[in-house]
Design a protein around this motif. Sequence first.
Motif, PDB file in Angstrom:
ATOM      1  N   TRP A 154      11.054   9.492   4.709  1.00 24.88           N
ATOM      2  CA  TRP A 154      10.492   8.449   5.583  1.00 24.88           C
ATOM      3  C   TRP A 154       8.962   8.485   5.557  1.00 24.88           C
ATOM      4  CZ3 TRP A 154       7.391   8.973   9.924  1.00 24.88           C
ATOM      5  CH2 TRP A 154       7.155   7.792  10.621  1.00 24.88           C
ATOM      6  N   LYS A 155       8.400   9.696   5.636  1.00 23.14           N
ATOM      7  CA  LYS A 155       6.945   9.843   5.652  1.00 23.14           C
ATOM      8  C   LYS A 155       6.320   9.307   4.364  1.00 23.14           C
ATOM      9  CE  LYS A 155       3.348  13.406   5.880  1.00 23.14           C
ATOM     10  NZ  LYS A 155       3.082  14.857   5.945  1.00 23.14           N
ATOM     11  N   GLN A 156       6.907   9.664   3.206  1.00 18.02           N
ATOM     12  CA  GLN A 156       6.349   9.241   1.917  1.00 18.02           C
ATOM     13  C   GLN A 156       6.427   7.726   1.717  1.00 18.02           C
ATOM     14  OE1 GLN A 156       8.549  11.506  -0.971  1.00 18.02           O
ATOM     15  NE2 GLN A 156       7.195  13.297  -0.828  1.00 18.02           N
ATOM     16  N   ASN A 157       7.490   7.117   2.241  1.00 15.82           N
ATOM     17  CA  ASN A 157       7.729   5.710   1.920  1.00 15.82           C
ATOM     18  C   ASN A 157       7.316   4.733   3.010  1.00 15.82           C
ATOM     19  OD1 ASN A 157       9.378   5.604  -0.783  1.00 15.82           O
ATOM     20  ND2 ASN A 157      10.223   7.328   0.360  1.00 15.82           N
ATOM     21  N   PHE A 158       7.381   5.154   4.263  1.00 14.30           N
ATOM     22  CA  PHE A 158       7.113   4.195   5.329  1.00 14.30           C
ATOM     23  C   PHE A 158       5.866   4.524   6.146  1.00 14.30           C
ATOM     24  CE2 PHE A 158      11.763   3.842   4.735  1.00 14.30           C
ATOM     25  CZ  PHE A 158      11.799   2.511   4.352  1.00 14.30           C
ATOM     26  N   LYS A 159       5.391   5.752   6.072  1.00 12.36           N
ATOM     27  CA  LYS A 159       4.186   6.115   6.809  1.00 12.36           C
ATOM     28  C   LYS A 159       2.963   6.122   5.900  1.00 12.36           C
ATOM     29  CE  LYS A 159       2.394   9.469  10.102  1.00 12.36           C
ATOM     30  NZ  LYS A 159       2.651  10.736  10.831  1.00 12.36           N
ATOM     31  N   GLU A 160       3.130   6.688   4.687  1.00 11.31           N
ATOM     32  CA  GLU A 160       1.995   6.812   3.776  1.00 11.31           C
ATOM     33  C   GLU A 160       1.908   5.669   2.774  1.00 11.31           C
ATOM     34  OE1 GLU A 160       2.575  10.591   1.982  1.00 11.31           O
ATOM     35  OE2 GLU A 160       2.025  11.731   3.793  1.00 11.31           O
ATOM     36  N   ARG A 161       2.941   4.825   2.709  1.00 14.41           N
ATOM     37  CA  ARG A 161       2.950   3.743   1.727  1.00 14.41           C
ATOM     38  C   ARG A 161       3.238   2.422   2.435  1.00 14.41           C
ATOM     39  NH1 ARG A 161       3.295   6.193  -3.101  1.00 14.41           N
ATOM     40  NH2 ARG A 161       4.011   4.394  -4.284  1.00 14.41           N
ATOM     41  N   ASN A 162       2.921   1.331   1.767  1.00 13.39           N
ATOM     42  CA  ASN A 162       3.169  -0.007   2.299  1.00 13.39           C
ATOM     43  C   ASN A 162       4.184  -0.709   1.409  1.00 13.39           C
ATOM     44  OD1 ASN A 162       1.434  -0.044   4.526  1.00 13.39           O
ATOM     45  ND2 ASN A 162      -0.321  -0.313   3.182  1.00 13.39           N
ATOM     46  N   LEU A 163       5.459  -0.623   1.803  1.00 18.79           N
ATOM     47  CA  LEU A 163       6.520  -1.240   1.011  1.00 18.79           C
ATOM     48  C   LEU A 163       6.760  -2.661   1.494  1.00 18.79           C
ATOM     49  CD1 LEU A 163       9.135   1.669   0.887  1.00 18.79           C
ATOM     50  CD2 LEU A 163       7.199   1.248  -0.632  1.00 18.79           C
ATOM     51  N   ASN A 164       6.909  -3.587   0.545  1.00 18.27           N
ATOM     52  CA  ASN A 164       7.295  -4.940   0.933  1.00 18.27           C
ATOM     53  C   ASN A 164       8.794  -4.975   1.180  1.00 18.27           C
ATOM     54  OD1 ASN A 164       8.618  -5.161  -1.557  1.00 18.27           O
ATOM     55  ND2 ASN A 164       6.838  -6.078  -2.549  1.00 18.27           N
ATOM     56  N   PRO A 165       9.344  -6.055   1.754  1.00 16.07           N
ATOM     57  CA  PRO A 165      10.771  -6.087   2.117  1.00 16.07           C
ATOM     58  C   PRO A 165      11.706  -5.796   0.949  1.00 16.07           C
ATOM     59  CG  PRO A 165       9.617  -7.901   3.156  1.00 16.07           C
ATOM     60  CD  PRO A 165       8.635  -7.251   2.237  1.00 16.07           C
ATOM     61  N   GLU A 166      11.425  -6.333  -0.230  1.00 21.23           N
ATOM     62  CA  GLU A 166      12.318  -6.136  -1.368  1.00 21.23           C
ATOM     63  C   GLU A 166      12.334  -4.677  -1.803  1.00 21.23           C
ATOM     64  OE1 GLU A 166      15.204  -6.694  -3.755  1.00 21.23           O
ATOM     65  OE2 GLU A 166      14.445  -8.334  -2.514  1.00 21.23           O
ATOM     66  N   THR A 167      11.154  -4.018  -1.844  1.00 26.63           N
ATOM     67  CA  THR A 167      11.093  -2.611  -2.223  1.00 26.63           C
ATOM     68  C   THR A 167      11.783  -1.735  -1.173  1.00 26.63           C
ATOM     69  OG1 THR A 167       8.943  -3.107  -3.225  1.00 26.63           O
ATOM     70  CG2 THR A 167       9.531  -0.795  -2.996  1.00 26.63           C
ATOM     71  N   SER A 168      11.628  -2.075   0.103  1.00 22.50           N
ATOM     72  CA  SER A 168      12.327  -1.337   1.164  1.00 22.50           C
ATOM     73  C   SER A 168      13.830  -1.415   0.979  1.00 22.50           C
ATOM     74  CB  SER A 168      11.941  -1.892   2.537  1.00 22.50           C
ATOM     75  OG  SER A 168      10.577  -1.725   2.785  1.00 22.50           O
ATOM     76  N   ARG A 169      14.329  -2.625   0.674  1.00 26.41           N
ATOM     77  CA  ARG A 169      15.775  -2.790   0.467  1.00 26.41           C
ATOM     78  C   ARG A 169      16.243  -1.995  -0.749  1.00 26.41           C
ATOM     79  NH1 ARG A 169      14.713  -8.073   2.450  1.00 26.41           N
ATOM     80  NH2 ARG A 169      14.313  -8.893   0.355  1.00 26.41           N
ATOM     81  N   ALA A 170      15.390  -1.905  -1.805  1.00 23.93           N
ATOM     82  CA  ALA A 170      15.755  -1.137  -2.994  1.00 23.93           C
ATOM     83  C   ALA A 170      15.913   0.347  -2.647  1.00 23.93           C
ATOM     84  CB  ALA A 170      14.706  -1.331  -4.082  1.00 23.93           C
ATOM     85  N   LEU A 171      15.004   0.886  -1.810  1.00 22.40           N
ATOM     86  CA  LEU A 171      15.117   2.275  -1.380  1.00 22.40           C
ATOM     87  C   LEU A 171      16.387   2.485  -0.556  1.00 22.40           C
ATOM     88  CD1 LEU A 171      14.096   5.147  -0.899  1.00 22.40           C
ATOM     89  CD2 LEU A 171      12.698   4.255   0.980  1.00 22.40           C
ATOM     90  N   ILE A 172      16.652   1.577   0.362  1.00 21.42           N
ATOM     91  CA  ILE A 172      17.856   1.704   1.199  1.00 21.42           C
ATOM     92  C   ILE A 172      19.110   1.658   0.337  1.00 21.42           C
ATOM     93  CG2 ILE A 172      19.126   0.697   3.130  1.00 21.42           C
ATOM     94  CD1 ILE A 172      16.451   1.900   3.911  1.00 21.42           C
ATOM     95  N   ARG A 173      19.124   0.783  -0.704  1.00 23.24           N
ATOM     96  CA  ARG A 173      20.289   0.714  -1.605  1.00 23.24           C
ATOM     97  C   ARG A 173      20.460   2.030  -2.369  1.00 23.24           C
ATOM     98  NH1 ARG A 173      18.487  -4.731  -2.467  1.00 23.24           N
ATOM     99  NH2 ARG A 173      17.349  -4.089  -4.338  1.00 23.24           N
TER     100      ARG A 173
END
Length: 745
Positions: A565-584
């Motif tokens: 969570w820290k690497q992807n949502f706190k230290e980085r700025n993911l757009n909606p599509e990239t966020s969904r790719a991580l969740i998948r």
Amino acid sequence: MNQRKKGYTTISTFRMTVFIAIVVSICLFCLIAGQIWLIDKSERDLRSQTSRMLILAETVADSYIKQTEKIAQMILLDRSTTKFIYQGLIPEGSSDIQTAIDAMSILPTAVNVNNFIANIYVYSKSSDYLLSFPNLYFQIDEMYELFAFQGLSSRQFRSQYLQTQKAGFFPEVEAIIGGQKKSVIPYIRPFPLNNPVANTGKVIILLDKKFITEQLGNLPIGKNGWFAVTDPAGRLITSSDNISEIPYIGAILEGTQERKINGEIFFISKISSTDTGLIYISAVSKREFRNSSEPLWLILMTGIVSILGVALAMGFVQFFKNQKHWKKLASLLSSHVNPSYETIADTITTIVNQERIDESNSGEVTFKTASLFRKYIDESIVFEEELRLLLSDIGALASLEAQHTFRLLRLVIHESDTQMNIDDIDFVRIAAFKESDKVFQDQAFFLVDHLFTGWILVWNHSPSLLDRNIKLFWEHILKITPFEVSLAVSDPMKSLALLLTAPAQCIAATRSIANEEAVERLRTFDEIQTRKDSFLFSTETEKNLSIATTNGDSKAVQTILDEIWKQNFKERNLNPETSRALIRSLHRTAVTYCNKHGISQFPKPFDLFSECREFFMETASEGLHSKDEIEEGTKNAIIELIEKQYANPSLNLSMAAEMLHMKENYLYHFMSTRIGRTFSQYLEDFRLDQSHDLIMTSNDQSINEIAQKCGYCNPQTFRRAFKKRFGQLPSDFRNSIQSRQTTAF
């Protein structure tokens, strides 16, 4: 032949005349009998109607009164109010005036939440100050004229409202509020709540008499009738203008009955509230009812018969008209010749439009409007004409055609089900609707979906003004609700085509907030569109997550998930599509884990990172804790923090909330309702207990050193608090201990 025909005609006319005479006689008999029966029935109906309306008025009034009681309790539990009540005189120019300002800041919200409240006063016996919104009366006797109560001098006002230990409702009085006279009902709660006899202070809430008058004023009591509200002892709290006292109140029974009062018979209805203890009474004069109704019954009966006849005729006409459409549809569907689709569709449209006439004229949010809006927020509307129909129904179509700016808002509660109940959710819903109506006025449409998520479509001719109103609405919501909420906002839109995409934008913005585990955020769709980073989830991390889950190591799983969570949502700025790719990717890891360990029930696709976290934590541990266990864990965490940090003089509610990762007003709410003491009360009790033990066991430490060790910067403050708690000064307590030890030796 002609003679026979003439005789037959005469007989027929005679028979017709006799028939008409019989019919008229029967009608007259029925009208007279009906009049007598209707008078008796009307009296019964009047009693029943009065009783029902009295119950309704009592229910509505009680709901607001119960809310008022909660507001009074909330004010008295507020730490700013407590500090003001215990504070002494404030020297001129002293910064201690901030205490009164802080206590005053809670009053506007309390007044605005409940329209029943005209004003609120908080009295401090220690300083003899009276605080209201928006004034502070330092010298009550000299400033009394600014809020004077009718017929009372300053001394009488003190005796009746400030010095009394009586709590509850007081008889209505005319008070000066905002420079104008207004009839109000005082409601008083003494302070402290756990020891009201101490009478250290009190909150006086002035309830607007007009509110109860409007509720009870709808009762069908006539000119000579009256209504009244009393306390359980029969003391009159408020009443209609034509009565100043209720004779023989003890003889009036619960329910509805006839009762003779001062030589006149009344239909009396009486209801006692089990929640507030108030007694609601209404009276209708039997003589007045009879005099006003009897001369009109014959005309009324005739009119009723005529209206009934006309209504039946219109009903038959409408029925056959509707039947004509239904028969036409049935014949089209059963015809051997295939009818055209247009013909069938036109017939169905005619039927539906006919059925919707009453609904469309009701003036309320119709089933059609609510259904269309729910279809819109569910992203099920794909045609612009459907959306145009919705905007027309909510009165926004003209604004769209005038190129006004539209935005869709989504208000989400992020608390778990274990931390709130249905009353909490309903409070947030009511607060959101009230603030929406206040800020956006008639340029908004509000609806709550089945997940208790609030959706608000707002519009305005000025985009900048609309943005300011949205921020103002968000600020108001944050002040009112004690729970963690977020507000997702779509882009500004001026066309139907763009408005169709607004729900998807709000959902994407909500997901970005939830994935980042952010709270109390207002986020627009435009903010997340500019994000370009790629996500980080290596094969090694995936392997470690699976191993920790298999070993049942919940702490290791928690650490790995926190790092993801820290690497992807706190230290980085993911757009909606990239966020969904991580969740998948995380979902594929979960499915692989289930397949490898023979778990037949695979998890549903994740929408949020929190769902992924929940799956792996549940799988690694034995199961979710119960609500009681969660609350017990929270309670232990709070107590442990106080035990570790009590020596820090800067420790307060705000600092503790930050260290516990809680919302400040939620921590206050939790301690008040679950532990029974506010944070400041619990902290001071703990510090005093520690100082008590140190004085008993540490003879080599001075009182000032002990005070400092227990978190007190000012020794005088410590001495006052110690004496208030244990009944003697710390030095006296130490001397008494040493004296006992010497005697024993």
